[in-house]
Design an enzyme around this catalytic site. Structure first.
Site, PDB file in Angstrom:
ATOM      1  N   GLY A  77      71.328  -6.593  83.048  1.00  0.00           N
ATOM      2  CA  GLY A  77      71.366  -8.046  83.011  1.00  0.00           C
ATOM      3  C   GLY A  77      70.231  -8.659  83.797  1.00  0.00           C
ATOM      4  CG  ASP A 118      66.901 -10.013  76.611  1.00  0.00           C
ATOM      5  OD1 ASP A 118      68.041 -10.211  77.066  1.00  0.00           O
ATOM      6  OD2 ASP A 118      66.379  -8.889  76.539  1.00  0.00           O
ATOM      7  CB  ILE A 143      55.490   6.450  78.585  1.00  0.00           C
ATOM      8  CG1 ILE A 143      55.610   7.710  79.449  1.00  0.00           C
ATOM      9  CG2 ILE A 143      54.142   6.393  77.893  1.00  0.00           C
ATOM     10  CD1 ILE A 143      55.465   9.007  78.681  1.00  0.00           C
ATOM     11  N   PRO A 166      69.451   5.026  94.552  1.00  0.00           N
ATOM     12  CG  PRO A 166      71.164   4.961  92.958  1.00  0.00           C
ATOM     13  CD  PRO A 166      70.928   4.977  94.443  1.00  0.00           C
ATOM     14  CB  THR A 167      67.907   0.354  95.258  1.00  0.00           C
ATOM     15  OG1 THR A 167      69.058  -0.081  94.553  1.00  0.00           O
ATOM     16  CG2 THR A 167      66.983  -0.827  95.515  1.00  0.00           C
ATOM     17  CB  CYS A 223      73.504 -16.994  56.786  1.00  0.00           C
ATOM     18  SG  CYS A 223      71.924 -16.825  55.970  1.00  0.00           S
ATOM     19  CG  HIS A 226      71.652 -18.017  60.849  1.00  0.00           C
ATOM     20  ND1 HIS A 226      72.637 -17.058  60.857  1.00  0.00           N
ATOM     21  CD2 HIS A 226      70.783 -17.658  59.875  1.00  0.00           C
ATOM     22  CE1 HIS A 226      72.364 -16.145  59.933  1.00  0.00           C
ATOM     23  NE2 HIS A 226      71.252 -16.497  59.322  1.00  0.00           N
ATOM     24  CD  GLU A 258      74.361 -18.026  63.861  1.00  0.00           C
ATOM     25  OE1 GLU A 258      74.663 -19.079  63.261  1.00  0.00           O
ATOM     26  OE2 GLU A 258      74.102 -16.957  63.271  1.00  0.00           O
TER      27      GLU A 258
END
Ligand code: GLN
Length: 556
Positions: A29, A84, A160, A201-202, A391, A515, A517
């Protein structure tokens, strides 16, 4: 919509840039964290935009499978982009352009085209500097005229594919004064079995970031709960930043609460200080509060809406889920989305729609699931369940009506059945030639003219609307006459294209070729979704005394 404050900041000073990277794993997120920070800066009076970098080789998201990547989000200008960007549009209340989605495909295509045209004058064309220069140029252009531009790099540091982008950001920061650029690293802070927050991990992921030559200014730890003070201290010490620059981003019940959480943590103030913008920002008491008011409305009611689709993946229909939430905010209602597999409905009705207060048939491509979608529409029509067809859902409502009301046996869309005796949905005659040359999709925002005294008119409160499209097929003009008699009416049109349909005498039956939305926002819900949720609430209220709204089965 709430009026936004005027921008206080003198844009001639140039944009500020927030570069957001992710560590440990994807799907944390970081986009929502970034968009939430942007929202707070907007509330403080700044003009904020965003760029999403997708390090894949696809030129755009148009051809990507929703099952792998989630929905294809459609912009006003017709750009088919990563979902996103939908979050940025919803959180920042802006309309973005295709060039706010930078992909490796776009960048390389452009550079290679230039190479072919001889623009590099015989030089060796390389990732550094040619690709990195192109990336920097794209970021600068997207930021033009705004105060703050958030640049989110998709994927995880160390991939990569992402390397050229991180190198471009490194160079970018080198070229800018320190106070113009802020690096935010969003990482995961998991719990050990004994309930301890783990920072390793951080630490590893920051080590990776630093090996590329970047030093995060801010670290946001995604965790189930708030970061403990010791956790923050540890991250600060090992990642070489002040403790005040470590922020928590705990799980919340609704993504729209993230701006409220990061505000409590003081992330916005920290960013403003870094950018030396604190003085130009609106004082906290003058900042817009509409967001908080909209997203924290008390939920007094709840309704269940069936989503009859092909992919049982929330991300594949993200904008629909969000639009339902936006409508729910207006009514103080929790909108529960119940997933219904279209394929299962086609096999025979098994009570899947008995307890729902509304039905949505979303967009889609290809044959799979269409018979089930048609069954769902028939159920909604016959049992007077509020229905919204989007649609493909609109097109299947036309097919359903043609088959079961007009008696046009075997009616279908030519997309699904080339041999159908009644292609009520087809490519428009004037499009045939274009189609043969490789096909064109009708994309982006177009105007729909709305007939007065219709449900559509009531919802939009206007004689026209501007909504986003993504389709190839249309209601076939040869059948306009067959549909001329009520109760079904096409209440919205664009020339000879039918855009909205509704059913007289039904509590709420609406289909849109476009659409809606994609343009719904918190505080500014999409009219068709608003209407659907309103009708669903009425149905839910009317049926509180009885167990189900119907006992009758759909006949096959
Ligand atoms: N497949 C249909 C068309 O191309 C509908 C597209 C959609 O639902 N987005 O017209």
């Amino acid at each position: 919509m709430p009026t936004e404050p005027d921008t206080q900041y003198d844009s001639s000073l140039g944009s500020k840039f927030i570069f957001v990277t992710g560590g440990v794993m994807s799907g944390l997120g970081k986009g929502i964290t970034a968009a939430s920070t942007g929202r707070l800066l907007k509330n403080a009076g700044f003009d904020v935009t965003a760029v999403k970098v997708d390090p894949y080789l696809n030129v755009d998201a148009g051809t990507m499978n929703p099952y792998q990547h989630g929905e294809v989000y459609v912009l006003k200008d017709g750009g088919e982009v990563d979902l996103d960007l939908g979050n940025y549009e919803r959180f920042l209340g802006i309309d973005m352009h295709s060039d706010h989605n930078i992909t490796t495909g776009k960048t390389y295509q452009h550079v290679i085209e230039k190479e072919r045209a001889g623009d590099y004058l015989g030089k060796t064309v390389q990732i550094i500097p040619h690709i990195t220069d192109d990336i920097k140029r794209r970021i600068r252009e997207a930021a033009e005229g705004t105060d703050v531009c958030i640049v989110e790099v998709g994927g995880t540091v160390g991939d990569i594919e992402g390397m050229p982008y991180l190198e471009a950001l490194r160079q970018f920061a080198h070229e800018e004064p320190e106070e113009n650029v802020l690096f935010v690293h969003v990482t995961l802070v998991p719990y050990s079995k004994n309930g301890e927050q783990k920072t390793k991990p951080t630490q590893h992921s920051v080590k990776e970031v630093r090996s590329i030559g970047l030093q995060p200014d801010v670290i946001v730890g995604r965790s189930e709960t708030q970061l403990e003070p010791e956790t923050k201290d540890k991250i600060a010490l090992f990642c070489d930043i002040p403790t005040e620059a470590v922020f928590s981003n705990p799980d919340v019940e609704d993504v729209y609460h993230v701006p409220l959480v990061v505000e409590e943590e003081g992330l916005d103030e920290y960013v403003l200080e870094h950018f030396e913008l604190a003085e130009q920002a609106l004082p906290p008491e003058e900042r817009t509060r509409e967001w908080r008011e909209v997203v924290t409305t008390e939920k007094r009611d709840d309704v269940t809406i069936a989503l009859v689709g092909k992919y049982d993946l929330e991300d594949a229909y993200m904008s629909i889920h969000e639009s339902l939430k936006h409508a729910g905010f207006e009514f103080g209602a929790d909108v529960d989305v119940e997933w219904v597999f279209a394929d299962e409905l086609a096999e025979g009705y098994d009570g899947q729609l008995d307890d729902v207060d509304g039905i949505i048939v979303p967009g889609g491509f290809g044959m799979r699931g269409t018979e089930g979608k048609i069954e769902a529409i028939r159920y909604a029509r016959e049992h007077e369940i509020p229905f919204l067809g989007l649609c493909l859902g609109f097109q299947m409502a036309v097919v359903e009506y043609a088959r079961h009301v007009l008696g046009l046996e075997g009616a279908h869309s030519a997309e699904m059945d080339e041999e159908t005796p009644h292609p009520v949905i087809d490519i428009l005659p004037e499009q045939y030639e274009v189609e043969n040359l490789g096909g064109t999709m009708r994309l982006g925002e177009h105007t729909t003219v709305i007939e007065p005294e219709t449900l559509a008119y009531e919802l939009y409160d206007d004689t026209s609307c501007q909504e986003r499209h993504r389709h190839r097929y249309e209601v076939n003009p040869e059948y306009f006459e067959a549909f001329a008699d009520e109760p079904l009416t096409f209440s919205g049109t664009a020339g000879n294209r039918m855009e909205i349909l509704e059913l007289e005498g039904h509590p709420f039956f609406l289909g849109t070729q476009y659409h809606p939305e994609y343009s719904s926002r918190p505080g500014e819900p999409s009219p068709p979704f608003f209407g659907l949720v309103e009708a669903a609430l009425e149905l839910a209220e009317a049926t509180t005394d009885s167990d189900t709204h119907t006992q009758t089965e759909v006949s096959h």
